[in-house]
Design an enzyme around this catalytic site. Structure first.
Site, PDB file in Angstrom:
ATOM      1  N   PHE A  23       0.915  -1.090   0.118  1.00  0.00           N
ATOM      2  CA  PHE A  23       0.085  -0.049   0.010  1.00  0.00           C
ATOM      3  C   PHE A  23       0.925   1.259  -0.156  1.00  0.00           C
ATOM      4  O   PHE A  23       1.822   1.097   0.754  1.00  0.00           O
ATOM      5  CB  PHE A  23      -0.744   0.103   1.206  1.00  0.00           C
ATOM      6  CG  PHE A  23      -2.172   0.844   1.146  1.00  0.00           C
ATOM      7  CD1 PHE A  23      -3.215   0.504   0.328  1.00  0.00           C
ATOM      8  CD2 PHE A  23      -2.093   2.143   1.873  1.00  0.00           C
ATOM      9  CE1 PHE A  23      -4.200   1.338   0.136  1.00  0.00           C
ATOM     10  CE2 PHE A  23      -3.167   3.114   1.672  1.00  0.00           C
ATOM     11  CZ  PHE A  23      -4.230   2.578   1.003  1.00  0.00           C
ATOM     12  N   ALA A  57       0.835  -1.857   5.775  1.00  0.00           N
ATOM     13  CA  ALA A  57       1.707  -1.683   6.745  1.00  0.00           C
ATOM     14  C   ALA A  57       1.095  -2.518   8.085  1.00  0.00           C
ATOM     15  O   ALA A  57       1.767  -2.969   8.798  1.00  0.00           O
ATOM     16  CB  ALA A  57       1.460  -0.278   7.206  1.00  0.00           C
ATOM     17  N   PHE A  58      -0.039  -3.016   8.155  1.00  0.00           N
ATOM     18  CA  PHE A  58      -0.791  -3.481   9.328  1.00  0.00           C
ATOM     19  C   PHE A  58      -0.323  -4.935   9.202  1.00  0.00           C
ATOM     20  O   PHE A  58      -0.345  -5.653   9.987  1.00  0.00           O
ATOM     21  CB  PHE A  58      -2.290  -3.513   9.362  1.00  0.00           C
ATOM     22  CG  PHE A  58      -2.868  -3.930  10.596  1.00  0.00           C
ATOM     23  CD1 PHE A  58      -2.970  -2.963  11.528  1.00  0.00           C
ATOM     24  CD2 PHE A  58      -3.665  -5.228  10.457  1.00  0.00           C
ATOM     25  CE1 PHE A  58      -3.605  -3.402  12.761  1.00  0.00           C
ATOM     26  CE2 PHE A  58      -4.282  -5.470  11.864  1.00  0.00           C
ATOM     27  CZ  PHE A  58      -4.277  -4.692  12.672  1.00  0.00           C
ATOM     28  N   VAL A  82       2.426   4.851   6.222  1.00  0.00           N
ATOM     29  CA  VAL A  82       1.004   5.044   6.402  1.00  0.00           C
ATOM     30  C   VAL A  82       0.875   6.874   6.462  1.00  0.00           C
ATOM     31  O   VAL A  82       1.542   7.453   7.195  1.00  0.00           O
ATOM     32  CB  VAL A  82       0.880   4.544   7.994  1.00  0.00           C
ATOM     33  CG1 VAL A  82      -0.432   4.847   8.385  1.00  0.00           C
ATOM     34  CG2 VAL A  82       1.366   3.224   8.225  1.00  0.00           C
ATOM     35  N   ILE A  83       0.112   7.104   5.624  1.00  0.00           N
ATOM     36  CA  ILE A  83      -0.040   8.595   5.505  1.00  0.00           C
ATOM     37  C   ILE A  83      -1.703   9.152   5.977  1.00  0.00           C
ATOM     38  O   ILE A  83      -2.529   8.349   5.678  1.00  0.00           O
ATOM     39  CB  ILE A  83      -0.052   8.909   4.045  1.00  0.00           C
ATOM     40  CG1 ILE A  83       1.553   8.375   3.394  1.00  0.00           C
ATOM     41  CG2 ILE A  83      -0.408  10.407   3.492  1.00  0.00           C
ATOM     42  CD1 ILE A  83       1.622   8.641   1.818  1.00  0.00           C
ATOM     43  N   THR A  87      -9.712  10.155   8.262  1.00  0.00           N
ATOM     44  CA  THR A  87     -10.369   9.479   9.337  1.00  0.00           C
ATOM     45  C   THR A  87      -9.350   9.077  10.256  1.00  0.00           C
ATOM     46  O   THR A  87      -8.096   9.354  10.112  1.00  0.00           O
ATOM     47  CB  THR A  87     -11.226   8.307   8.442  1.00  0.00           C
ATOM     48  OG1 THR A  87     -10.203   7.354   8.294  1.00  0.00           O
ATOM     49  CG2 THR A  87     -12.076   8.360   7.491  1.00  0.00           C
ATOM     50  N   HIS A  89      -8.414   6.484  10.897  1.00  0.00           N
ATOM     51  CA  HIS A  89      -7.792   4.856  10.536  1.00  0.00           C
ATOM     52  C   HIS A  89      -6.180   5.039  10.684  1.00  0.00           C
ATOM     53  O   HIS A  89      -5.651   4.255  11.239  1.00  0.00           O
ATOM     54  CB  HIS A  89      -8.178   4.741   9.077  1.00  0.00           C
ATOM     55  CG  HIS A  89      -7.334   3.459   8.561  1.00  0.00           C
ATOM     56  ND1 HIS A  89      -7.821   2.205   8.872  1.00  0.00           N
ATOM     57  CD2 HIS A  89      -6.510   3.258   7.611  1.00  0.00           C
ATOM     58  CE1 HIS A  89      -7.300   1.353   8.281  1.00  0.00           C
ATOM     59  NE2 HIS A  89      -6.249   1.873   7.440  1.00  0.00           N
ATOM     60  N   PHE A 114      12.920  -0.285  12.012  1.00  0.00           N
ATOM     61  CA  PHE A 114      11.572   0.247  11.661  1.00  0.00           C
ATOM     62  C   PHE A 114      11.519   1.732  10.749  1.00  0.00           C
ATOM     63  O   PHE A 114      12.196   2.474  10.961  1.00  0.00           O
ATOM     64  CB  PHE A 114      10.769   0.870  13.096  1.00  0.00           C
ATOM     65  CG  PHE A 114       9.294   1.240  12.924  1.00  0.00           C
ATOM     66  CD1 PHE A 114       8.412   0.261  12.804  1.00  0.00           C
ATOM     67  CD2 PHE A 114       8.897   2.566  12.787  1.00  0.00           C
ATOM     68  CE1 PHE A 114       7.168   0.487  12.530  1.00  0.00           C
ATOM     69  CE2 PHE A 114       7.759   2.902  12.620  1.00  0.00           C
ATOM     70  CZ  PHE A 114       6.648   1.871  12.716  1.00  0.00           C
TER      71      PHE A 114
END
Length: 155
Positions: A23, A57-58, A82-83, A87, A89, A114
């Site tokens: 993603f 990423a999850f 992760v952008i 929301t 999220h 990381f």
């Protein structure tokens, strides 16, 4: 005089696992390029590098746990982006990914670097993936090399 233990920046003979989220792949791929560049520049053999692509990423923490459990890797590098959107999220995903990756490192004893960007904008992510703010994939690989060597020195 105390004995100082430090990791050197020499990747010769070390084995690396890299996990990259698909993603926001235009960011993830640039981070991967940076990580591979750092590893090869510092002596890693590309035969000692394995890359696993996960949907987002999850999924990075679980894939990291699976890699660490094999015992094949001296260090693992986690990459993705992760952008923030409109929301909450972002808050949930960013927090769980960072906590999950930290738990894997602590539970397994395998160094995990990381390199998952958590940014407010796409522009910030692009800057950290090889433009104005350097390449955090490169930086994460350097951390992995140094920490893997540090752990070899702690006996």
């Amino acid at each position: 005089m105390p004995k100082f233990i430090e990791g050197k920046l020499d990747a010769k003979g070390l084995r690396f696992g890299i996990i990259v989220g698909r993603f926001n792949s235009f960011i993830g791929e640039r981070l991967l390029e940076g990580a591979l560049d750092a590893l090869i520049r510092h002596g890693a053999d590309d035969k000692n590098i394995e890359v696993a692509r996960v949907p987002g990423a999850f999924e990075i923490p679980l894939a990291t746990k699976k890699m660490a459990a094999t015992g094949k890797y001296d260090a693992i590098i986690c990459l993705g982006a992760v952008i923030r959107g409109a929301t909450p999220h972002f808050d949930y995903v960013a927090a769980e990914v960072s906590k999950g990756v930290a738990h894997v490192s602590l539970d397994s004893g395998v160094p995990v670097a990381f390199g998952v960007l958590t940014t407010d904008t796409i522009e910030q992510a692009v800057e950290r993936a090889g433009t104005k703010a350097g390449n955090k994939g490169f930086d994460s690989a350097m951390t992995a090399i140094e920490t893997a060597n540090l752990f070899k020195g702690i006996k």
